[in-house]
Motif scaffolding. Structure first.
Motif, mmCIF file in Angstrom:
data_model
loop_
_atom_site.group_PDB
_atom_site.id
_atom_site.type_symbol
_atom_site.label_atom_id
_atom_site.label_comp_id
_atom_site.label_asym_id
_atom_site.label_seq_id
_atom_site.Cartn_x
_atom_site.Cartn_y
_atom_site.Cartn_z
ATOM 1 N N ALA A 1 -3.045 8.625 -0.863
ATOM 2 C CA ALA A 1 -2.295 9.477 -1.787
ATOM 3 C C ALA A 1 -3.037 10.790 -2.055
ATOM 4 N N THR A 2 -4.369 10.727 -2.130
ATOM 5 C CA THR A 2 -5.152 11.936 -2.400
ATOM 6 C C THR A 2 -4.870 12.992 -1.338
ATOM 7 N N GLU A 3 -4.738 12.538 -0.093
ATOM 8 C CA GLU A 3 -4.487 13.492 0.977
ATOM 9 C C GLU A 3 -3.011 13.869 1.063
ATOM 10 N N LYS A 4 -2.150 12.867 0.886
ATOM 11 C CA LYS A 4 -0.722 13.095 1.164
ATOM 12 C C LYS A 4 0.060 13.756 0.039
ATOM 13 N N VAL A 5 -0.239 13.396 -1.221
ATOM 14 C CA VAL A 5 0.628 13.900 -2.304
ATOM 15 C C VAL A 5 0.544 15.418 -2.453
ATOM 16 N N ARG B 1 0.838 -1.205 0.000
ATOM 17 C CA ARG B 1 0.000 0.000 0.000
ATOM 18 C C ARG B 1 0.872 1.254 0.000
ATOM 19 N N ASP B 2 1.870 1.275 0.887
ATOM 20 C CA ASP B 2 2.748 2.443 0.955
ATOM 21 C C ASP B 2 3.569 2.600 -0.324
ATOM 22 N N GLY B 3 3.924 1.467 -0.917
ATOM 23 C CA GLY B 3 4.641 1.512 -2.196
ATOM 24 C C GLY B 3 3.795 2.158 -3.280
ATOM 25 N N ASP C 1 -8.347 -3.900 -3.363
ATOM 26 C CA ASP C 1 -8.594 -3.215 -2.083
ATOM 27 C C ASP C 1 -7.383 -2.381 -1.662
ATOM 28 N N THR C 2 -6.192 -2.946 -1.873
ATOM 29 C CA THR C 2 -4.975 -2.228 -1.498
ATOM 30 C C THR C 2 -4.826 -0.960 -2.339
ATOM 31 N N ILE C 3 -5.163 -1.061 -3.627
ATOM 32 C CA ILE C 3 -5.076 0.119 -4.505
ATOM 33 C C ILE C 3 -6.075 1.193 -4.048
ATOM 34 N N MET C 4 -7.275 0.772 -3.691
ATOM 35 C CA MET C 4 -8.287 1.739 -3.229
ATOM 36 C C MET C 4 -7.791 2.484 -1.984
ATOM 37 N N GLU C 5 -7.214 1.715 -1.060
ATOM 38 C CA GLU C 5 -6.744 2.335 0.173
ATOM 39 C C GLU C 5 -5.572 3.281 -0.108
ATOM 40 N N GLY D 1 4.379 5.388 -14.670
ATOM 41 C CA GLY D 1 5.448 4.866 -13.828
ATOM 42 C C GLY D 1 5.179 3.431 -13.443
ATOM 43 N N ARG D 2 6.216 2.746 -12.973
ATOM 44 C CA ARG D 2 6.094 1.315 -12.665
ATOM 45 C C ARG D 2 6.636 1.005 -11.280
ATOM 46 N N LEU D 3 5.927 0.102 -10.610
ATOM 47 C CA LEU D 3 6.388 -0.419 -9.332
ATOM 48 C C LEU D 3 6.521 -1.928 -9.482
ATOM 49 N N ILE D 4 7.706 -2.455 -9.168
ATOM 50 C CA ILE D 4 7.907 -3.906 -9.210
ATOM 51 C C ILE D 4 7.946 -4.397 -7.767
ATOM 52 N N TRP D 5 7.153 -5.416 -7.507
ATOM 53 C CA TRP D 5 7.039 -5.883 -6.114
ATOM 54 C C TRP D 5 7.441 -7.327 -5.994
#
Lengths: 281, 197
Positions: A94-98, A5-7, A85-89, A277-281
Motif C-alpha cells: 500500500a505504501t508504494e501503490k496508494v 492481503r489485496d483486500g 504477517d499479512t498486514i505487514m505485507e 474503515g472496515r473490511l469484513i472477510w
C-alpha cells in the motif's frame, strides 16, 4: 491469505483517500454555522473541496497518512501471527501503490524504513470473536492530532478535577484548550477511563472508531458526551483554531473498571480527517 | 471586510510590512519546505548559504512533509499540507535571522521567540489549511529541486516548489499581532468558566 492481503491494500486506499460519510456530513453542517468570509468559513470550504478532490482523484486527503492502527476481531482457528504477517505485507504494498507517506522512523538511527513497517509499526490489536467472519478496522492516525492527546490521573488539583465524571469532563476540556488549533480542528475526541495507563490509551482510540451518531449505551456516559461536545464548542477555538462555532464534531467515551487507588483518563484527539474503515472477510 | 492579497516570492520588506493578521493571501513563485530535521540541521550545523542549492533570502519556509511520487520526469507532490509549526519553535528564530527568509508557513501558529524574530527581521507567519493536502498540492506547479534527500528522506528533505495561487492566512504579522494568541486567550477565559461550573 493472498486475497486478504489485496483486500487490506484496498482498505488502505479507501481509508487514506476518502473520509467516512458521517464525518463529511458533520463538516458540511459546521460550514453552515459559520459566517461567510470568516477564517472558519473559508477554511471549512477549502477542507470540503479537498475531501471531494481527494476522493475523485484517489489521492490521500492528507499528506500525513499517519500511523496505521488495526483493530481485528478474529474468529477462532485463524492464526494471529499469519494475520500480522499479512498486514505487514499489505502495508509495504500500500505504501508504494496508494501511495502512503513513509512514516516509520527508527528512534535510534533516525532512518525511515521507507515502507511504513518497523518495530510496533503498524499498531495491531487482535482479539477473538464468536462471529464467523473476520472484521478488520483500520484507522490512519495523523501525527499532529496524536501529539495533542493527553493522559490524566484523577484527582487533578490544578483543574479542581475530582474522581468523578465531572472530573473527567474537566480533563477533556483541558486537553482541548491545550491543543488549540495545532491538531487540525474540528476534532473528534476519544476518551478512555480505567485502571491502567496502557489500557485507557487503547480504549480512547477504540472510541474514535465509533460513528458520530453512535449513542453511548451507558446513559451517564451518553449525557457526558453531549455535555462535553457543547462545552468544547463553547471554547470558541473553531475550525483550524482560528475562531468559530465548531471546535469538535464528536466526543466518545469508553469506561473500564478502575482500581480503588487509580483513575486514569486518556484523551485521544483526532483531526477532522478521522480516517477509519472496515473490511469484513 | 476580509481582503485578499496577491503575493509573489521573493518577498520584500515592503511586502511584509503591508501584511496584517487576518489577511487572506494568494502566493505565487517559489518556496521551500522544511520541518523537524531541516530546522535541527540548520541550527546545529549552521551550513553556509552556498551549501544550500536554493536562495533562502526572501523566500517562504513551509512546514510541510509532503507525500511525493517519483515519476519519469522526477518527483511531484501528491499531497502537501502543512504540519504543526510549534515543534520547530526552538529553532525558528535563529533560522529566520540567519537565512533572511521573509515568510514562515505552517499550521497552528508559533511562540514568543518566533513572534519577536518576525518583528526584528521583517518576516511574517502564514497559516495554511491543515489537512487540505490535495487542494494545496494542486497549487504546486513544479518541483524545482531537493536538498538532503538521501540523508533525510522525502518527508524531511528540503524541497523547492513553484506554486501558483497558493492560499493561506496571515495569522502573525510583523507588528506583533497574533491571531492564535488572541483565540487562545479568549478560550482560556471560557475554559476557566467551564471548569468552575
Amino acid at each position: 491469505m493472498l486475497k486478504l492481503r489485496d483486500g487490506i491494500v484496498e482498505l488502505y486506499r479507501k481509508v487514506a483517500t476518502s473520509l467516512p460519510p458521517d464525518v463529511e456530513e458533520a463538516l458540511r453542517s459546521a460550514l453552515d454555522k459559520e459566517e461567510e468570509g470568516s477564517p472558519a468559513f473559508s477554511s471549512l470550504s477549502v477542507t470540503l473541496s479537498n475531501i471531494r478532490s481527494a476522493r475523485e482523484t484517489a489521492r490521500p486527503l492528507c499528506q500525513d497518512t499517519g500511523v496505521p492502527v488495526f483493530f481485528l476481531k478474529v474468529p477462532a482457528g485463524l492464526s494471529h501471527l499469519e494475520l500480522k504477517d499479512t498486514i505487514m505485507e499489505a502495508t509495504r504494498i500500500a505504501t508504494e501503490k496508494v501511495p502512503l507517506r513513509p512514516n516509520a522512523v527508527d528512534v535510534i538511527t533516525e532512518q525511515n524504513s521507507g515502507d511504513n513497517t518497523g518495530a510496533g509499526f503498524p499498531v495491531i490489536y487482535l482479539e477473538e470473536t464468536t462471529a464467523t467472519t473476520l472484521a478488520i478496522d483500520l484507522m490512519l492516525k495523523g501525527g499532529g492530532s496524536e501529539n495533542a492527546g493527553q493522559l490524566y490521573k484523577l484527582p487533578a488539583e490544578d483543574l479542581r478535577a475530582q474522581r468523578d465524571l465531572d472530573g473527567v469532563r474537566k480533563c477533556v476540556l483541558d486537553a482541548v484548550q491545550k491543543a488549540q488549533g495545532r491538531g487540525c480542528p474540528p476534532y473528534i475526541i476519544g476518551v478512555g477511563l480505567g485502571a491502567s495507563k496502557d489500557q485507557v490509551t487503547r480504549l480512547a482510540k477504540d472510541q474514535l472508531m465509533r460513528k458520530l451518531a453512535d449513542m453511548n449505551k451507558i446513559d451517564a456516559l451518553a449525557e457526558l458526551e453531549t455535555r462535553l461536545l457543547k462545552d468544547i464548542n463553547d471554547l470558541g477555538i473553531g475550525p483550524q483554531g482560528l475562531g468559530g462555532r465548531t471546535t469538535a464534531i464528536g466526543v466518545k467515551i469508553g469506561a473500564n473498571h478502575r482500581h480503588p487507588a487509580s483513575y486514569f483518563v486518556d484523551v485521544s484527539i483526532s483531526c477532522w480527517a478521522n480516517r477509519r474503515g472496515r473490511l469484513i472477510w | 471586510m476580509v481582503r485578499t492579497v496577491s503575493l509573489r516570492t521573493p518577498l520584500t520588506t515592503e511586502d511584509v510590512l503591508s501584511l496584517k493578521a487576518g489577511d487572506i493571501v494568494s502566493i505565487s513563485g517559489s518556496m521551500v519546505t522544511g520541518r523537524d530535521r531541516v530546522h535541527k540541521f540548520l541550527v546545529e550545523q549552521r551550513p553556509p548559504k552556498e551549501d544550500i542549492p536554493f536562495d533562502l533570502a526572501g523566500t517562504i519556509l513551509y512546514h510541510c512533509g509532503p507525500l511525493m511520487k517519483k515519476g519519469q520526469e522526477g518527483y511531484s507532490a501528491v499531497s502537501a499540507g502543512p504540519t504543526t509549526s510549534m515543534r520547530v519553535e526552538m529553532y525558528e528564530a535563529d533560522v529566520i535571522g540567519r537565512y533572511k527568509i521573509k515568510g514562515v508557513m505552517g499550521k497552528g501558529g508559533m511562540g514568543e521567540r518566533t513572534r519577536q524574530a518576525l518583528k526584528e527581521n521583517a518576516c511574517v507567519y502564514f497559516h495554511a489549511i491543515g489537512g487540505a493536502a490535495v487542494y494545496l498540492a494542486d497549487r504546486i506547479k513544479k518541483t524545482l529541486g531537493v536538498w538532503r534527500l538521501e540523508e533525510f528522506g522525502p518527508t524531511e528533505a528540503m524541497w523547492c516548489f513553484e506554486v501558483e495561487d497558493f492560499p493561506a492566512i496571515v495569522t502573525m504579522d510583523v507588528h506583533g499581532n497574533d491571531m492564535h494568541k488572541g483565540i487562545e486567550d479568549l478560550s482560556a477565559q471560557r475554559f476557566l468558566e467551564l471548569i468552575r461550573k
